[in-house]
Design a protein around this motif. Structure first.
Motif, short mmCIF file in Angstrom:
data_model
loop_
_atom_site.label_atom_id
_atom_site.label_comp_id
_atom_site.label_asym_id
_atom_site.label_seq_id
_atom_site.Cartn_x
_atom_site.Cartn_y
_atom_site.Cartn_z
N GLN A 67 0.82 -1.21 0.00
CA GLN A 67 0.00 0.00 0.00
C GLN A 67 0.86 1.26 0.00
O GLN A 67 0.55 2.23 -0.69
N GLN A 68 1.92 1.26 0.77
CA GLN A 68 2.81 2.42 0.82
C GLN A 68 3.48 2.64 -0.53
O GLN A 68 3.60 3.79 -0.97
N THR A 69 3.86 1.57 -1.19
CA THR A 69 4.47 1.66 -2.51
C THR A 69 3.50 2.31 -3.50
O THR A 69 3.90 3.09 -4.36
N LEU A 70 2.22 1.98 -3.35
CA LEU A 70 1.19 2.52 -4.24
C LEU A 70 0.81 3.96 -3.90
O LEU A 70 0.17 4.63 -4.72
N GLY A 71 1.13 4.40 -2.71
CA GLY A 71 0.63 5.69 -2.24
C GLY A 71 -0.84 5.60 -1.90
O GLY A 71 -1.60 6.58 -2.05
N TYR A 72 -1.26 4.45 -1.41
CA TYR A 72 -2.67 4.22 -1.09
C TYR A 72 -3.11 5.18 0.02
O TYR A 72 -2.53 5.22 1.10
N LYS A 127 -11.39 -2.68 -1.41
CA LYS A 127 -11.30 -1.22 -1.58
C LYS A 127 -9.89 -0.84 -2.07
O LYS A 127 -9.74 0.00 -2.95
N MET A 128 -8.88 -1.49 -1.52
CA MET A 128 -7.51 -1.26 -1.96
C MET A 128 -7.35 -1.69 -3.43
O MET A 128 -6.76 -0.99 -4.23
N ALA A 129 -7.89 -2.85 -3.76
CA ALA A 129 -7.80 -3.35 -5.13
C ALA A 129 -8.51 -2.40 -6.10
O ALA A 129 -8.04 -2.18 -7.22
N GLN A 130 -9.63 -1.85 -5.67
CA GLN A 130 -10.36 -0.89 -6.50
C GLN A 130 -9.49 0.34 -6.76
O GLN A 130 -9.46 0.88 -7.86
N TYR A 131 -8.77 0.80 -5.75
CA TYR A 131 -7.86 1.93 -5.90
C TYR A 131 -6.78 1.61 -6.95
O TYR A 131 -6.48 2.44 -7.81
N VAL A 132 -6.23 0.42 -6.87
CA VAL A 132 -5.20 0.00 -7.84
C VAL A 132 -5.76 0.08 -9.25
O VAL A 132 -5.13 0.63 -10.16
N THR A 133 -6.96 -0.44 -9.44
CA THR A 133 -7.60 -0.43 -10.74
C THR A 133 -7.90 0.99 -11.23
O THR A 133 -7.60 1.36 -12.36
N GLU A 134 -8.49 1.78 -10.35
CA GLU A 134 -8.85 3.16 -10.72
C GLU A 134 -7.63 4.02 -11.07
O GLU A 134 -7.72 4.88 -11.93
N GLN A 135 -6.53 3.76 -10.42
CA GLN A 135 -5.31 4.53 -10.66
C GLN A 135 -4.52 3.98 -11.85
O GLN A 135 -3.52 4.59 -12.26
N GLY A 136 -4.96 2.84 -12.39
CA GLY A 136 -4.25 2.22 -13.51
C GLY A 136 -2.87 1.74 -13.11
O GLY A 136 -1.94 1.72 -13.95
N LEU A 137 -2.72 1.34 -11.86
CA LEU A 137 -1.42 0.91 -11.35
C LEU A 137 -1.16 -0.55 -11.73
O LEU A 137 -2.08 -1.34 -11.89
N LYS A 138 0.11 -0.89 -11.84
CA LYS A 138 0.49 -2.27 -12.13
C LYS A 138 0.44 -3.09 -10.87
O LYS A 138 0.80 -2.62 -9.80
N ILE A 139 0.04 -4.30 -11.03
CA ILE A 139 -0.05 -5.23 -9.89
C ILE A 139 1.29 -5.94 -9.75
O ILE A 139 1.91 -6.32 -10.65
#
Length: 139
Positions: A67-72, A127-139
């Motif tokens: 999460q920190q890496t993503l800036g969640y 909710k975290m996964a939704q953030y990843v998707t919405e931000q277009g971040l790589k998994i």
């Protein structure tokens, strides 16, 4: 088995860790609800408590670093939820060690574990996964 494909959040390492948690909790619940002498089940309870005390730390640390890496943005709230769960597990382990592994207390814990795990993954982790998707971040 209580793990379901709908619980996957789409982040492979976290999904694998979740599945392991679900499987271990399901085994625990099944073991304590089977016919037989309670004294014979106590080892399974002890093993599960040790597993939870160790594995949730590993899993939560990984998830929080991710999460920190993503800036969640909800990272701190998520961390606080994790800390409360770890404290609950520590408290239950201490209670069992001090007062004995009473069947009713263990049954209550089993229900709480199942409910917490399902609710946390379905609501908070999705909710975290939704953030990843919405931000277009790589998994």
């Amino acid at each position: 088995m209580i793990w379901k494909e709908k619980y996957k959040i789409g982040i492979p390492t976290i999904d694998k860790q979740h599945e392991e948690l679900f499987n271990r909790v399901a085994d625990f619940v099944q073991a304590i609800r089977q016919e037989g002498r309670w004294e014979e089940k106590i080892e399974k309870v002890k093993d599960t408590m040790v597993f939870l005390q160790e594995y949730v730390v590993t899993h939560f640390d990984y998830e929080e670093q991710y999460q920190q890496t993503l800036g969640y943005p909800d990272c701190e709230e998520h961390h606080n939820i994790h800390e409360a769960f770890k404290a609950d597990i520590q408290s239950a382990a201490k209670e069992f060690a001090d007062a004995g592994y009473h069947e009713q207390a263990v049954q209550i814990l089993a229900g709480r574990l199942l409910a917490w795990l399902i609710n946390h993954v379905v609501a908070t982790d999705h909710k975290m996964a939704q953030y990843v998707t919405e931000q277009g971040l790589k998994i």
